[in-house]
Design an enzyme around this catalytic site. Structure first.
Site, PDB file in Angstrom:
ATOM      1  CB  CYS A 293      -0.964   0.013   1.180  1.00 41.57           C
ATOM      2  SG  CYS A 293      -1.360  -1.568   1.886  1.00 41.57           S
ATOM      3  NE  ARG A 322       1.509  -9.387   4.758  1.00 38.37           N
ATOM      4  CZ  ARG A 322       0.246  -9.317   4.352  1.00 38.37           C
ATOM      5  NH1 ARG A 322      -0.632 -10.197   4.827  1.00 38.37           N
ATOM      6  NH2 ARG A 322      -0.141  -8.399   3.501  1.00 38.37           N
ATOM      7  CD  GLN A 340      -0.760  -8.752  -0.467  1.00 39.04           C
ATOM      8  OE1 GLN A 340      -0.133  -7.710  -0.533  1.00 39.04           O
ATOM      9  NE2 GLN A 340      -1.750  -8.929   0.375  1.00 39.04           N
ATOM     10  CG  ASP A 342      -2.019  -5.286  -2.951  1.00 35.36           C
ATOM     11  OD1 ASP A 342      -3.248  -5.181  -2.745  1.00 35.36           O
ATOM     12  OD2 ASP A 342      -1.146  -4.916  -2.147  1.00 35.36           O
ATOM     13  CG  HIS A 344      -3.607  -0.078  -2.886  1.00 36.11           C
ATOM     14  ND1 HIS A 344      -2.494  -0.815  -3.189  1.00 36.11           N
ATOM     15  CD2 HIS A 344      -3.964  -0.425  -1.621  1.00 36.11           C
ATOM     16  CE1 HIS A 344      -2.179  -1.553  -2.148  1.00 36.11           C
ATOM     17  NE2 HIS A 344      -3.044  -1.345  -1.184  1.00 36.11           N
ATOM     18  CE  LYS A 424     -11.799  -8.314   6.845  1.00 40.72           C
ATOM     19  NZ  LYS A 424     -10.657  -9.179   6.920  1.00 40.72           N
ATOM     20  CG  HIS A 470      -6.142  -1.736   1.236  1.00 38.92           C
ATOM     21  ND1 HIS A 470      -4.790  -1.519   1.353  1.00 38.92           N
ATOM     22  CD2 HIS A 470      -6.713  -0.929   2.141  1.00 38.92           C
ATOM     23  CE1 HIS A 470      -4.577  -0.629   2.291  1.00 38.92           C
ATOM     24  NE2 HIS A 470      -5.718  -0.252   2.793  1.00 38.92           N
TER      25      HIS A 470
HETATM   26 ZN   LIG Z   1      -3.163  -2.350   0.567  1.00 41.17          ZN
END
Ligand SMILES: [Zn+2]
Ligand SMILES: [Zn+2]
Length: 595
Positions: A293, A322, A340, A342, A344, A424, A470
């Site tokens: 992010c 992680r 990911q 991912d 945004h 979410k 996200h």
């Molecule tokens: Zn994010």
């Protein structure tokens, strides 16, 4: 299990059956070991367990005996009776059962139930009795033991478990059992367990040469072998194209960022235990990224944005790191480094409804394209501690709810289960064995735009705060691959199969033709290999089948002469000789159809 599912389960007949089976098992164990100390025995997701403090370790033969005795008890049609009693009466009944005495203390003080879980109100103390066995219990139970089918109960395993899960306490023996409404239910469950073992992605990953984990590289770090990587490339290419067609812009970002970034984002405050130690670069601390992010935010911030520029949708296959304890690492599904898919989304408040709806639509489209069909949404709403404005939360939550409704998805609400920074939707997918996997997430964020001071210039010429969402779709590529392997049991659809066709020459004299066919098929975009080993044809066919290759093309004298191939399928079907051009047409049709 989620809250609502758990509640429904607790009201079901199956729950009563399992709870009653746990009591019956405890009776059988206590008969076998009169000195046994018994603790608790709740129903769990697919069965029940009971924890015992016993004079010796249980053997598989013991389990057989216990199971046999359980069947006898069931046949006895003993009734279950409930009685509400005082704490002192309970202490009298369980005077030789130290664990029960501890539980009675907890019940009397209030605050803890018979399993040691916190309760809202001070509970009544009750016992249930059937036949000779009495347990401290609030039920519910079946009316009599005969309501359990003797051929629908099975003991599964024994495992060590500390009293109250605390390793400073004594190690107990936990017997796991399963019970179903009928023999058919039990049979289906056992089948699923065996099938799950066969489909285990760690096992198939090795057999099909898809990926590995090397001790020298480190646990939880995945090495993608050529065949696994081929599948990933296909998934990524498909998904990247779909993103670009749906108004996302592709970005790339580095794997590390300086501590200042993670201070601004708050990760060093609330996410530090999941981050690895920093590395020193010219006296400054840099961290491997646990999330993408902040990088996408920096791209947004690199220009002054006008309301006309929004929405901005940045997508990346972003690799994050992680920390996970080594004990919980598991194949591809629990790892320390993963990528990911991912994205945004930065948008104006009045765009958010549509952004959510199209993001959900897009998730479903991509997941369906991967051969997954059975979805359920989970909506997590505002927790007690939250940032941002309650009215914004309401608006965002309603946008999420309407998107779920518009797509006719079954869903559950996790009231108060949202992260502190926004509500979410999690999208879970059921695989071929009815197991739920969480893949997609669409997550609001009222926190980061504030922390990073994000702005756009509105129609009024004034600065405004954009909304931020996200969104991960397949989630982690590693985890998704694990799910895919198990869902298809390694027999990937043709379009995802790393090797789509294996050419099997019968003898050496057919090699030239085999190579010719290979060349031809490759120019048609079919992924093909030739098995040139000096093995018998049947062995080659068997190996290709074990490798779950969709098509086997056997070539001998006849095929060489007529320019054909003898087609066999991985499921054992044997369509026989077809002209090469027909095979190409068939393969292309299968790819198109997602077969
Ligand atoms: Zn994010
Ligand atoms: Zn009970």
């Amino acid at each position: 299990m989620s809250g609502q599912v758990q509640e429904k389960y607790e009201e079901s007949q199956l729950y009563k059956i399992r709870h009653s089976a746990a009591h019956i098992m405890a009776q059988a164990v206590v008969e076998m070991f009169p000195e046994a100390k018994y603790t608790i025995g709740p129903p769990v997701e697919n069965g029940f367990y009971y924890d015992f403090d016993l004079p010796r370790n249980l053997t598989p033969e013991d389990l057989e005996k216990i199971e046999k005795r359980m069947r006898q008890i069931i046949q006895g049609k003993h009734e279950f009776h409930k009685k509400v009693i005082s704490a002192d009466e309970a202490r009298q009944i369980f005077k030789d059962q130290p664990y029960k005495l501890e539980l009675i203390d907890g019940l009397e003080k209030g605050g803890l139930d018979e399993y040691g879980n916190p309760l809202k109100e001070k509970p009544e103390i009750s016992i249930y009795q059937h036949d000779s066995f009495v347990d401290l219990c609030r039920g519910p139970h079946v009316e009599n033991t005969r309501q359990i089918k003797p051929d629908a109960v099975k003991l599964m395993s024994v495992a060590g478990d500390y009293w109250r899960g605390d390793e400073n306490n004594k190690m107990l023996q936990r017997i796991y059992g399963t019970a179903w409404e009928n023999a058919e239910g039990l049979k289906k469950y056992i089948w699923k367990l065996e099938e799950a073992k066969k489909r285990d992605h760690r096992k198939l990953g090795k057999e099909l040469d898809l990926f590995s984990v090397s001790e020298d590289v480190g646990p939880g770090l995945i090495l993608w072998h050529p065949k696994g990587a081929m599948i990933r490339v296909l998934v990524e290419d498909f998904s990247r194209n779909a993103h670009l067609q749906n108004g996302y812009e592709w970005v790339f970002s580095p794997h590390i960022g300086r501590s200042h970034l993670w201070e601004t984002s708050g990760h060093l405050d609330f996410y530090k235990e999941s981050m690895y130690s920093p590395m020193d670069i010219e006296g400054e601390a840099y961290y491997a990224k646990p999330m993408n992010c902040p990088f996408h935010i920096e791209i947004y911030k690199s220009h002054l944005r006008s309301y006309r520029d929004l929405p901005k949708r940045y997508a990346e296959y972003g690799t994050v790191y992680r920390y996970e304890r080594s004990g919980v690492l598991h194949g591809l599904t629990r790892v320390r480094g993963f990528t990911q898919d991912d994205a945004h989304i930065f948008c104006r408040p009045n765009q958010v409804e549509e952004e959510i709806s199209t993001a959900l639509e897009f998730s479903l489209y991509v997941l369906r394209s991967m051969g997954l069909q059975d979805f359920k949404a989970y909506l997590s709403t505002m927790p007690e501690k939250y940032v941002g404005d309650a009215a914004d939360w309401d608006k965002a939550t309603e946008a999420l709810r309407r998107a779920i409704d518009a797509h006719n998805l079954p869903y559950e609400v996790d009231e108060g289960g949202g992260a502190f920074y926004g509500p979410k939707i999690d999208l879970k997918v059921k695989d071929a064995l009815d197991r739920e996997w969480q893949l997609s997430t669409i997550q609001f964020d009222f926190n980061l735009p504030e922390r990073f001071g994000l702005r756009f210039v509105g129609e009024d010429g004034q600065p405004h705060r954009p909304y931020m969402v996200h969104r991960a779709l397949l989630g982690s590529m590693e985890r998704f691959f694990g799910v895919l392997i198990e869902h298809f049991a390694g027999a990937f659809p043709v379009w995802l199969s790393p090797v789509q066709a294996m050419i099997i020459p019968i003898a050496d004299r057919h090699l030239d033709y085999a190579r010719e066919v290979t060349k031809k098929l490759r120019t048609d975009g079919i992924r093909v290999e030739v098995d040139e080993r000096l093995e018998r044809m049947n062995a080659k066919i068997r190996d290709a089948q074990n490798q779950k290759i969709p098509y086997m093309l056997v070539v001998g004298d006849k095929e060489t002469e007529s320019g054909s191939v003898a087609l066999r399928l991985r499921n054992g079907e044997n369509p026989g000789p077809v002209p090469l051009a027909d095979f190409v047409a068939r393969a292309k049709k299968d790819v198109e159809a997602g077969n």
